[in-house]
Design a protein around this motif. Structure first.
Motif, PDB file in Angstrom:
ATOM      1  N   LEU A   1       3.469  10.380  -9.413  1.00 17.12           N
ATOM      2  CA  LEU A   1       2.641  10.693 -10.582  1.00 17.12           C
ATOM      3  C   LEU A   1       2.126  12.138 -10.495  1.00 17.12           C
ATOM      4  O   LEU A   1       2.153  12.894 -11.472  1.00 17.12           O
ATOM      5  N   LEU A   2       1.663  12.515  -9.314  1.00 21.88           N
ATOM      6  CA  LEU A   2       1.113  13.862  -9.137  1.00 21.88           C
ATOM      7  C   LEU A   2       2.185  14.930  -9.327  1.00 21.88           C
ATOM      8  O   LEU A   2       1.919  16.008  -9.837  1.00 21.88           O
TER       9      LEU A   2
ATOM     10  N   ARG B   1      -4.523   4.704 -10.491  1.00 23.13           N
ATOM     11  CA  ARG B   1      -3.577   4.511  -9.387  1.00 23.13           C
ATOM     12  C   ARG B   1      -4.246   4.574  -8.024  1.00 23.13           C
ATOM     13  O   ARG B   1      -3.723   4.043  -7.051  1.00 23.13           O
ATOM     14  N   THR B   2      -5.379   5.268  -7.942  1.00 22.23           N
ATOM     15  CA  THR B   2      -6.010   5.472  -6.643  1.00 22.23           C
ATOM     16  C   THR B   2      -6.902   4.304  -6.249  1.00 22.23           C
ATOM     17  O   THR B   2      -6.929   3.895  -5.091  1.00 22.23           O
TER      18      THR B   2
ATOM     19  N   PHE C   1      -9.134  17.366  -8.842  1.00 19.66           N
ATOM     20  CA  PHE C   1      -7.978  17.183  -9.717  1.00 19.66           C
ATOM     21  C   PHE C   1      -8.376  17.440 -11.166  1.00 19.66           C
ATOM     22  O   PHE C   1      -7.671  18.133 -11.911  1.00 19.66           O
TER      23      PHE C   1
ATOM     24  N   ARG D   1      -4.775  12.523 -17.599  1.00 18.92           N
ATOM     25  CA  ARG D   1      -4.094  12.497 -16.295  1.00 18.92           C
ATOM     26  C   ARG D   1      -5.065  12.124 -15.170  1.00 18.92           C
ATOM     27  O   ARG D   1      -4.694  11.422 -14.228  1.00 18.92           O
TER      28      ARG D   1
ATOM     29  N   LEU E   1       0.836  -1.202   0.000  1.00 16.30           N
ATOM     30  CA  LEU E   1       0.000   0.000   0.000  1.00 16.30           C
ATOM     31  C   LEU E   1       0.868   1.248   0.000  1.00 16.30           C
ATOM     32  O   LEU E   1       0.637   2.197  -0.759  1.00 16.30           O
TER      33      LEU E   1
ATOM     34  N   PRO F   1      -6.823   0.995  -6.656  1.00 18.43           N
ATOM     35  CA  PRO F   1      -6.288  -0.180  -5.950  1.00 18.43           C
ATOM     36  C   PRO F   1      -5.942   0.130  -4.491  1.00 18.43           C
ATOM     37  O   PRO F   1      -6.062  -0.742  -3.623  1.00 18.43           O
ATOM     38  N   ILE F   2      -5.515   1.374  -4.237  1.00 20.09           N
ATOM     39  CA  ILE F   2      -5.170   1.768  -2.862  1.00 20.09           C
ATOM     40  C   ILE F   2      -6.424   1.742  -1.991  1.00 20.09           C
ATOM     41  O   ILE F   2      -6.434   1.176  -0.893  1.00 20.09           O
TER      42      ILE F   2
ATOM     43  N   LEU G   1      -5.514   8.482 -15.257  1.00 20.76           N
ATOM     44  CA  LEU G   1      -4.335   7.834 -14.680  1.00 20.76           C
ATOM     45  C   LEU G   1      -4.409   7.890 -13.144  1.00 20.76           C
ATOM     46  O   LEU G   1      -4.119   6.906 -12.456  1.00 20.76           O
ATOM     47  N   LEU G   2      -4.826   9.041 -12.634  1.00 18.29           N
ATOM     48  CA  LEU G   2      -4.983   9.172 -11.176  1.00 18.29           C
ATOM     49  C   LEU G   2      -5.999   8.159 -10.659  1.00 18.29           C
ATOM     50  O   LEU G   2      -5.776   7.514  -9.620  1.00 18.29           O
TER      51      LEU G   2
ATOM     52  N   LEU H   1       1.767   7.068  -6.529  1.00 18.00           N
ATOM     53  CA  LEU H   1       0.724   8.069  -6.759  1.00 18.00           C
ATOM     54  C   LEU H   1       1.285   9.486  -6.580  1.00 18.00           C
ATOM     55  O   LEU H   1       1.063  10.375  -7.406  1.00 18.00           O
TER      56      LEU H   1
ATOM     57  N   GLN I   1       2.259   1.857  -3.356  1.00 14.87           N
ATOM     58  CA  GLN I   1       1.245   2.405  -4.271  1.00 14.87           C
ATOM     59  C   GLN I   1       1.042   3.898  -4.024  1.00 14.87           C
ATOM     60  O   GLN I   1       0.865   4.678  -4.962  1.00 14.87           O
ATOM     61  N   VAL I   2       1.077   4.285  -2.749  1.00 16.44           N
ATOM     62  CA  VAL I   2       0.919   5.702  -2.425  1.00 16.44           C
ATOM     63  C   VAL I   2       2.119   6.492  -2.951  1.00 16.44           C
ATOM     64  O   VAL I   2       1.964   7.586  -3.499  1.00 16.44           O
TER      65      VAL I   2
END
Lengths: 218, 218
Positions: free
Chosen positions: A215-216, B185-186, B167, B178, A205, B188-189, B181-182, A212, A208-209
């Motif tokens: 990415l941001l 990625r978000t 966002f 984008r 986890l 699964p968390i 994409l966010l 993220l 993954q954060v």
């Protein structure tokens, strides 16, 4: 009002903040700001090429006040939740005098592409100083997070800070009591997540954060 | 343009959206909206007492479009991350035609005390419909979260949705790539956190989050 040369910049920002409060942002001219600060219009433009830059100057000043208030209070605290609570409450205290119109500025700053956005290039120095404060919050804390996560934690804590600011903008309670309550309830959750980030079950986890956040930023 | 009585309301909202795009919000009058929709001014005011209410009508319509797009796509998916991804991407697709000025509206809506805020009483019906969609996302998913947390999860997922919207408002990439994409990625968390919420080591965290959500609602 006359001022020592070293504080001309601060005097202009203070004069602008007074006028924004009295006449609103649109009703305030650079000439009026210069007059109130006791400097020439040319001098005011030397420091700030536009009213937007004055607001940026206000952000810089607020970040500096926040750091000045928070850093001494952090001394002697090693618990991450305590340190986060101190840092966030110091911001609320520093920002309190500006709540009325800071709320409006932050709403304008939330407009897409606005140079006053906390993510804009123009906000770079204020953002770096704010993230740096959270780096200090972490470095003095008795925590040992997952190393990958540790690298991105100052930014993550700053994102949490922005979330609190967003709530504060909408908070009409006396002395921002509801925002302080939100801080009280949020910091143990964040501190717990940081503490647990080393557990094998949570490490994926954390990664993954980290992805993220990168990415941001990217 | 004339319309069947049942769709008069929709026709007025559509006319308003066209005009907001062409002339901006401030440059649009109720008379112009009524003319474009082919109804009398009195009739337009019967449905919407102000331009703000028209924007609220736009929100209601967007939520309805979002549900209509997301619900059929959810069929046959039992994985929570998949279901969240479908719901969030459906919103991005539904909102895409409005990105230009929706961004501006959402920035205005972020102003303290604005009736268009997603947290305002006026936004109650749109908010309830949006939260309800996340209730459906959860009810069809193969998950078994901590029961206390489960009660607040639809609201929590809606808060995540708002974060994505925030966002998206700032996202200038083609087709909101984008933001998508966010989302990728978000989800699964979030799905992992929901799955882990039953672990003894995480249960206290879940309870703290529940308290926080209840505080925000109260």
């Amino acid at each position: 009002m006359t001022t020592a040369p070293g504080s001309t910049r601060d005097a202009i920002v203070s004069a602008a903040l007074e006028l924004f409060r009295e006449r609103g942002f649109d009703g305030t001219t650079m000439r009026a700001v210069a007059d109130r600060a006791g400097v020439s219009v040319g001098n005011a433009y030397y420091y700030f090429s536009s009213k937007d830059e004055l607001v940026q100057g206000f952000y810089d000043q607020l970040v500096a006040e926040h750091r000045a208030l928070a850093l001494p209070e952090l001394t002697g605290h090693a618990d991450l939740a305590d340190r986060l609570r101190i840092a966030l409450n110091a911001w609320i205290t520093a920002a309190e005098p500006y709540r009325e119109f800071a709320g409006r500025f932050f709403a304008v700053a939330a407009q897409p592409g606005n140079p006053l956005s906390p993510f804009s290039p123009d906000s770079g120095p204020a953002r770096a100083a704010a993230v740096d404060l959270y780096r200090e919050v972490l470095s003095g804390a008795r925590v040992d997070p997952d190393p990958e996560l540790a690298r991105e934690l100052p930014e993550l804590l700053w994102l949490q800070h922005l979330g609190i600011v967003l709530f504060w903008v909408h908070d009409t309670s006396a002395d921002a009591a509801r925002t302080r309550l939100l801080v009280d309830r949020t910091v143990p959750i964040v501190a717990r997540l940081v503490r647990l980030s080393r557990l094998p079950v949570l490490r994926p986890l954390g990664r993954q954060v980290v992805d993220l956040v990168r990415l941001l930023k990217g």
